[in-house]
Design a protein around this motif. Structure first.
Motif, PDB file in Angstrom:
ATOM      1  N   LYS A  90       0.821  -1.218   0.000  1.00  0.00           N
ATOM      2  CA  LYS A  90       0.000   0.000   0.000  1.00  0.00           C
ATOM      3  C   LYS A  90       0.852   1.263   0.000  1.00  0.00           C
ATOM      4  CE  LYS A  90      -3.990  -2.001   2.387  1.00  0.00           C
ATOM      5  NZ  LYS A  90      -4.794  -2.004   3.649  1.00  0.00           N
ATOM      6  N   ALA A  91       2.074   1.172   0.561  1.00  0.00           N
ATOM      7  CA  ALA A  91       2.944   2.347   0.625  1.00  0.00           C
ATOM      8  C   ALA A  91       3.541   2.719  -0.720  1.00  0.00           C
ATOM      9  CB  ALA A  91       4.062   2.099   1.641  1.00  0.00           C
ATOM     10  N   VAL A  92       3.499   1.816  -1.690  1.00  0.00           N
ATOM     11  CA  VAL A  92       4.004   2.132  -3.029  1.00  0.00           C
ATOM     12  C   VAL A  92       3.012   3.081  -3.707  1.00  0.00           C
ATOM     13  CG1 VAL A  92       4.667   1.193  -5.272  1.00  0.00           C
ATOM     14  CG2 VAL A  92       5.182  -0.082  -3.175  1.00  0.00           C
ATOM     15  N   PRO A  93       3.465   4.219  -4.211  1.00  0.00           N
ATOM     16  CA  PRO A  93       2.531   5.191  -4.817  1.00  0.00           C
ATOM     17  C   PRO A  93       1.760   4.589  -5.999  1.00  0.00           C
ATOM     18  CG  PRO A  93       4.697   6.173  -4.455  1.00  0.00           C
ATOM     19  CD  PRO A  93       4.840   4.705  -4.200  1.00  0.00           C
ATOM     20  N   PRO A  94       0.480   4.925  -6.142  1.00  0.00           N
ATOM     21  CA  PRO A  94      -0.294   4.427  -7.295  1.00  0.00           C
ATOM     22  C   PRO A  94       0.296   4.857  -8.633  1.00  0.00           C
ATOM     23  CG  PRO A  94      -1.735   5.362  -5.601  1.00  0.00           C
ATOM     24  CD  PRO A  94      -0.336   5.710  -5.220  1.00  0.00           C
ATOM     25  N   SER A  95       1.028   5.953  -8.652  1.00  0.00           N
ATOM     26  CA  SER A  95       1.594   6.427  -9.919  1.00  0.00           C
ATOM     27  C   SER A  95       2.569   5.413 -10.518  1.00  0.00           C
ATOM     28  CB  SER A  95       2.304   7.766  -9.707  1.00  0.00           C
ATOM     29  OG  SER A  95       3.327   7.641  -8.724  1.00  0.00           O
ATOM     30  N   ILE A  96       3.225   4.622  -9.677  1.00  0.00           N
ATOM     31  CA  ILE A  96       4.138   3.583 -10.185  1.00  0.00           C
ATOM     32  C   ILE A  96       3.344   2.561 -10.991  1.00  0.00           C
ATOM     33  CG2 ILE A  96       5.773   1.773  -9.528  1.00  0.00           C
ATOM     34  CD1 ILE A  96       6.832   4.550  -8.988  1.00  0.00           C
ATOM     35  N   ARG A  97       2.234   2.119 -10.416  1.00  0.00           N
ATOM     36  CA  ARG A  97       1.404   1.136 -11.125  1.00  0.00           C
ATOM     37  C   ARG A  97       0.825   1.750 -12.408  1.00  0.00           C
ATOM     38  NH1 ARG A  97       0.378   0.908  -5.674  1.00  0.00           N
ATOM     39  NH2 ARG A  97       0.555  -1.132  -4.636  1.00  0.00           N
ATOM     40  N   GLU A  98       0.341   2.969 -12.306  1.00  0.00           N
ATOM     41  CA  GLU A  98      -0.275   3.613 -13.473  1.00  0.00           C
ATOM     42  C   GLU A  98       0.743   3.819 -14.591  1.00  0.00           C
ATOM     43  OE1 GLU A  98      -1.796   7.150 -11.787  1.00  0.00           O
ATOM     44  OE2 GLU A  98      -3.398   6.144 -10.648  1.00  0.00           O
ATOM     45  N   ALA A  99       1.968   4.190 -14.227  1.00  0.00           N
ATOM     46  CA  ALA A  99       2.993   4.395 -15.253  1.00  0.00           C
ATOM     47  C   ALA A  99       3.352   3.080 -15.939  1.00  0.00           C
ATOM     48  CB  ALA A  99       4.239   5.016 -14.612  1.00  0.00           C
ATOM     49  N   ALA A 100       3.454   2.012 -15.157  1.00  0.00           N
ATOM     50  CA  ALA A 100       3.785   0.716 -15.757  1.00  0.00           C
ATOM     51  C   ALA A 100       2.672   0.244 -16.682  1.00  0.00           C
ATOM     52  CB  ALA A 100       4.033  -0.309 -14.649  1.00  0.00           C
ATOM     53  N   LEU A 101       1.423   0.384 -16.226  1.00  0.00           N
ATOM     54  CA  LEU A 101       0.301  -0.024 -17.078  1.00  0.00           C
ATOM     55  C   LEU A 101       0.216   0.841 -18.330  1.00  0.00           C
ATOM     56  CD1 LEU A 101      -2.403  -0.623 -14.304  1.00  0.00           C
ATOM     57  CD2 LEU A 101      -1.198  -2.365 -15.637  1.00  0.00           C
ATOM     58  N   ALA A 102       0.544   2.125 -18.192  1.00  0.00           N
ATOM     59  CA  ALA A 102       0.492   3.024 -19.352  1.00  0.00           C
ATOM     60  C   ALA A 102       1.552   2.664 -20.388  1.00  0.00           C
ATOM     61  CB  ALA A 102       0.674   4.470 -18.898  1.00  0.00           C
ATOM     62  N   MET A 103       2.654   2.074 -19.931  1.00  0.00           N
ATOM     63  CA  MET A 103       3.709   1.672 -20.857  1.00  0.00           C
ATOM     64  C   MET A 103       3.440   0.310 -21.482  1.00  0.00           C
ATOM     65  SD  MET A 103       5.818   4.151 -21.029  1.00  0.00           S
ATOM     66  CE  MET A 103       7.202   3.375 -21.842  1.00  0.00           C
ATOM     67  N   GLY A 104       2.297  -0.292 -21.172  1.00  0.00           N
ATOM     68  CA  GLY A 104       1.922  -1.546 -21.805  1.00  0.00           C
ATOM     69  C   GLY A 104       2.184  -2.787 -20.981  1.00  0.00           C
ATOM     70  N   ALA A 105       2.633  -2.626 -19.728  1.00  0.00           N
ATOM     71  CA  ALA A 105       2.885  -3.793 -18.883  1.00  0.00           C
ATOM     72  C   ALA A 105       1.564  -4.415 -18.448  1.00  0.00           C
ATOM     73  CB  ALA A 105       3.704  -3.393 -17.661  1.00  0.00           C
ATOM     74  N   SER A 106       1.564  -5.726 -18.305  1.00  0.00           N
ATOM     75  CA  SER A 106       0.367  -6.400 -17.806  1.00  0.00           C
ATOM     76  C   SER A 106       0.255  -6.216 -16.294  1.00  0.00           C
ATOM     77  CB  SER A 106       0.427  -7.889 -18.145  1.00  0.00           C
ATOM     78  OG  SER A 106       1.513  -8.500 -17.453  1.00  0.00           O
ATOM     79  N   LYS A 107      -0.871  -6.625 -15.762  1.00  0.00           N
ATOM     80  CA  LYS A 107      -1.063  -6.512 -14.313  1.00  0.00           C
ATOM     81  C   LYS A 107      -0.005  -7.321 -13.558  1.00  0.00           C
ATOM     82  CE  LYS A 107      -3.406  -5.494 -10.542  1.00  0.00           C
ATOM     83  NZ  LYS A 107      -3.471  -4.119 -10.013  1.00  0.00           N
ATOM     84  N   THR A 108       0.256  -8.533 -14.026  1.00  0.00           N
ATOM     85  CA  THR A 108       1.248  -9.382 -13.362  1.00  0.00           C
ATOM     86  C   THR A 108       2.643  -8.782 -13.464  1.00  0.00           C
ATOM     87  OG1 THR A 108      -0.075 -11.339 -13.885  1.00  0.00           O
ATOM     88  CG2 THR A 108       2.225 -11.701 -13.275  1.00  0.00           C
ATOM     89  N   GLN A 109       2.995  -8.265 -14.646  1.00  0.00           N
ATOM     90  CA  GLN A 109       4.305  -7.634 -14.798  1.00  0.00           C
ATOM     91  C   GLN A 109       4.437  -6.410 -13.903  1.00  0.00           C
ATOM     92  OE1 GLN A 109       4.109  -7.050 -19.077  1.00  0.00           O
ATOM     93  NE2 GLN A 109       5.651  -8.662 -19.434  1.00  0.00           N
TER      94      GLN A 109
END
Length: 432
Positions: free
Chosen positions: A310-329
């Motif tokens: 939970k302490a990891v900022p949501p922007s990290i997840r959003e940036a990875a997904l925006a670059m085409g990474a899957s949920k698992t990646q």
């Protein structure tokens, strides 16, 4: 208009006085609150220092021991060359020691029996091993060094005093005089008690060590870590990152939080019923102990891992997904690596907590006497917490100092593990 103009300075002065008095009261409350906090910390530190001081005062003497060095004539008429272990070396040494001190024994051998009680039973094994290794020593005078008995050791450490009434100590005045004479003659020497860390448990306090319990605790922690950490981290990842938010996951989360507060003895009862009575796994083995401690550590690891995720900022997840990474990646290549410092800290702290647990181990049989060193996960073994329990309940007084020494060893392990958790967090922590 005129009255208001004349009243304004007076009203302003009164208002300023009220503000100043209010500020003084607020500052006074803040000062008192800080003092209360410092007082609470001081009381806590004082009790901690008192506890540690008491343990150190009682247990520091266990880290050194006294050894007696005596010349022994290997009488061919009494030493069995074919089977030296069958020779009564204790009686032989006692009789020769009395003769050197010009003491005449009675017909019943009372004085020789009293002299024997001043030497540890280790003496006969040391002498037998020397003769077995070198049979040519028979007929010669050999110098043998062996620990003194537990009561003699306590006397040299000042824990048995001569002014204590004779009916309240296990050594007679005559035995104390013999010990003083041997000390004066240079036959007794004090040195570091390496056997405390090289031997397993023993019925003789002067021969008892913590190595067997340390190995047993290490085996249990190995089983606990191999089971609890992967399962705990995996469960936390699923609940936090993949599981849908519905009533079922809410119930699971509530139960995980409740399991973290369940008394440890309940886990011991569960392990006794599940692993021993139902699965018929070996009683008092590191395998069963590790499984029970893994069940107990799982909720803590899950909660700590979820908090780190939970302490990891949501922007990290959003940036990875925006670059085409899957949920698992995104989870395994970005979120989990960034949360790893908190995950490792939670895992180490849960392992340290498991290391100090006693009640579950007592219920699965780790309260029995195990003299040797464990060699596998399914052999009976001891653990540091259960060893502390066993020694503290022993009747011999010398076990009590070893109890405190075992507590110090256990505290050292826990301090090292908690320090490792702090260092890992500071080393890999990132500020967002």
């Amino acid at each position: 208009m005129t009255d208001t103009a004349h009243d304004t300075p007076v009203a302003d002065a009164a208002r300023v006085d009220r503000l100043r008095s209010g500020l003084k009261r607020r500052y006074a409350r803040e000062t008192r609150f800080r003092l209360y906090g410092l007082l609470a910390i001081g009381i806590a530190v004082g009790f901690l220092l008192l506890l540690l001081g008491r343990i150190i005062d009682q247990g520091h003497t266990a880290f050194y021991t006294n050894t007696v060095t005596v010349p022994v004539y290997m009488d061919p008429a009494r030493v069995n060359a074919a089977y030296p272990q069958g020779t009564n070396f204790e009686q032989l040494v006692a009789e020769q020691q009395l003769r050197r001190m010009n003491i005449v024994d009675d017909e019943q051998g009372t004085k020789a029996s009293a002299m024997r009680r001043l030497f540890s039973s280790e003496l006969k094994f040391v002498a037998a091993e020397r003769v077995q290794r070198q049979p040519s020593l028979i007929g010669q005078t050999v110098t043998i060094a062996a620990p003194v008995s537990d009561d003699a050791d306590l006397y040299f450490k000042g824990k048995i005093k001569r002014d204590t009434p004779s009916d309240q100590r296990r050594l007679s005045d005559e035995q104390l005089t013999w010990l003083d004479d041997m000390k004066t003659a240079g036959q007794v020497s004090a040195h570091f008690n390496a056997g405390l860390f090289q031997r397993g448990d023993s019925t003789e306090p002067e021969l008892a060590g913590v190595l067997g319990a340390v190995i047993g605790s290490a085996m249990m922690l190995l089983v606990t870590a191999l089971i609890a950490i992967p399962l705990g981290v995996g469960a936390a990842l699923y609940l936090e990152e993949f599981a849908p938010k519905n009533r079922i996951t809410d119930i699971i989360e509530v139960n995980i939080n409740n399991l973290a507060a369940v008394p440890s003895i309940i886990y011991g009862l569960l392990g006794l019923a599940l692993f021993i009575n139902w699965m018929h796994l070996p009683r008092a083995s590191p395998l069963v102990g590790g499984l029970v401690l893994a069940l107990m550590a799982l909720p803590t690891i899950i909660i700590a891992t979820r908090s780190s995720l939970k302490a990891v900022p949501p922007s990290i997840r959003e940036a990875a997904l925006a670059m085409g990474a899957s949920k698992t990646q995104t989870v395994f290549q970005h979120t989990l690596p960034l949360a790893m410092p908190g995950v490792m800290t939670g895992a180490i702290i849960s392992m340290a907590h498991a290391l100090g647990e006693t009640a579950p181990l007592l219920l699965i049989g780790m309260v029995s006497f195990v003299p040797g060193l464990p060699h596998s996960l399914v052999e009976p073994a001891g653990a540091l917490p259960s060893l502390v329990y066993i020694w503290e309940n022993a009747s011999e007084r010398a076990f009590h100092e070893r109890t405190a020494a075992a507590i110090l060893v256990l505290l050292a392990f826990m301090i090292v593990m908690n320090a490792a958790a702090i260092l890992l967090r500071r080393r890999f922590e990132r500020r967002w």
